[in-house]
Design an enzyme around this catalytic site. Sequence first.
Site, PDB file in Angstrom:
ATOM      1  N   LYS A 161      37.178  45.587  54.281  1.00  0.00           N
ATOM      2  CA  LYS A 161      36.479  45.020  52.996  1.00  0.00           C
ATOM      3  C   LYS A 161      35.684  44.110  53.150  1.00  0.00           C
ATOM      4  CE  LYS A 161      37.477  45.576  48.743  1.00  0.00           C
ATOM      5  NZ  LYS A 161      38.624  45.051  47.490  1.00  0.00           N
ATOM      6  N   GLU A 186      40.537  43.008  52.657  1.00  0.00           N
ATOM      7  CA  GLU A 186      39.241  42.406  53.202  1.00  0.00           C
ATOM      8  C   GLU A 186      39.379  40.928  53.838  1.00  0.00           C
ATOM      9  OE1 GLU A 186      36.640  40.442  49.332  1.00  0.00           O
ATOM     10  OE2 GLU A 186      38.135  41.850  49.016  1.00  0.00           O
ATOM     11  N   ASP A 203      44.592  49.373  41.804  1.00  0.00           N
ATOM     12  CA  ASP A 203      43.098  48.267  41.818  1.00  0.00           C
ATOM     13  C   ASP A 203      44.194  47.173  41.938  1.00  0.00           C
ATOM     14  OD1 ASP A 203      40.805  46.647  42.944  1.00  0.00           O
ATOM     15  OD2 ASP A 203      40.183  46.468  40.720  1.00  0.00           O
TER      16      ASP A 203
END
Length: 325
Positions: free
Chosen positions: A128, A92, A16
Site C-alpha cells: 500500500k 502499507e 478492512d
Amino acid sequence: MNKLEQLRQRSLVVADTGDIEAIRRYRPHDATTNPSLLYKAAQLPQYQPYLIDALAWADRHSGERGRLAAMKLAVAIGAEILEIVPGVVSTEVDARLSFDTRATVEYARQLIHLYQQAGIGRERVLIKVASTWEGITAAGILEREGIRCNLTLLFSFCQAVACAEAGVTLISPFVGRILDWHKANSGRDFTAEEDPGVASVRGIYQYYKARGYETVVMGASFRNTGEIEALAGCDRLTISPQLLQALEEDTGTLASGLPEQVAPEERPTHALTEAEFRYQLNADAMATEKLAEGIRNFVHDQDQLEQLLLQQAKEHTTRDAATNP
C-alpha cells in the site's frame, strides 16, 4: 440470502481490519491493513507475543528500533491473516515516505523480503502506497519488478488516471472521506445515490472499464451500508467488521449497484504529466485537503504504533529486571 451473501456474488469482499478474529468470522477473500488498524490490533492481548518478537527482531538489525519493529509487526500480522484468507493482504509503506520515491521503493522491497523470509510469496502481498505523484511513480517501478501495489488515499480522478497509466495492480478510492468533506463543507446530508464518494468511484470504475485498464478498483472507507450497496459490482470492496455485520444481518434485496457492462472508449493519446497531475490535484480542494489529512493521520498512527512498541520494550525490560535482580 442476506445482503453480504448477495454482495459476494457481485464483488470480491475484502476485510478492512487487522483483527484476526473478525477476519475468521467474515471469511473475506482478501484483507487490508494500515497503521491505524495495526495500532488498534497491537493493543489487543492476543498480539502481545508479536510485539515482543518484533522488538527482538529490531534489536538484531541496524536502524531505528521503533520503525523496524513496526515493519516486522505489520508483516507478522499480515502473515497470520494470510493463513485465513485465500487471497492477498495489503501492507502499507510508512506514510512518512509519501513524498520520497526512492525511499518508498526501498521500504516496499524490505516488506516483500520479510514476507519471503516468512515463506510467503510476493504474489500474495499488495504494497500500500499513498497516491501522491511520488507514490504512484514508486508503484510503477515496483510493478515492473513484480511487486504488486495498492494505491491508497485516492480522492480524485487525476490520481486514478495516473495510477492506471502507471500500471498499478489496484487502487483504493476513499468513499467515506469524500462524503465527510462534502458534508462538512455543504452542511447537508446525501442519499447513497447522490453521495459524492459513490459518484467518484462510479466515474473511475466506468473510465477504467471503458478503456480496458486492468487496474482493479476497490472501494474503501465506507460510512454506511448504503454506499456499499450503491457500489455493488465494483471489482472489490474493503469493508469494516461493523458494516460487514450490518450487511450480514440485513435480509433485504441488495441495491442494483454498478452497471455490468460499459461501452468501450479510446484511451488518452498521451499520459498524464507530473505538471498536469499536480495542477489538477491542486484544483480539487477536497482531494488536496483529504490527501494531506490522510497522510498526517497515518503518520500520527505510525508514531503511536512505534511508541507503543517502545513502551512494551521498556515494560518487558523492567519485568526482567524485577524477576532477575
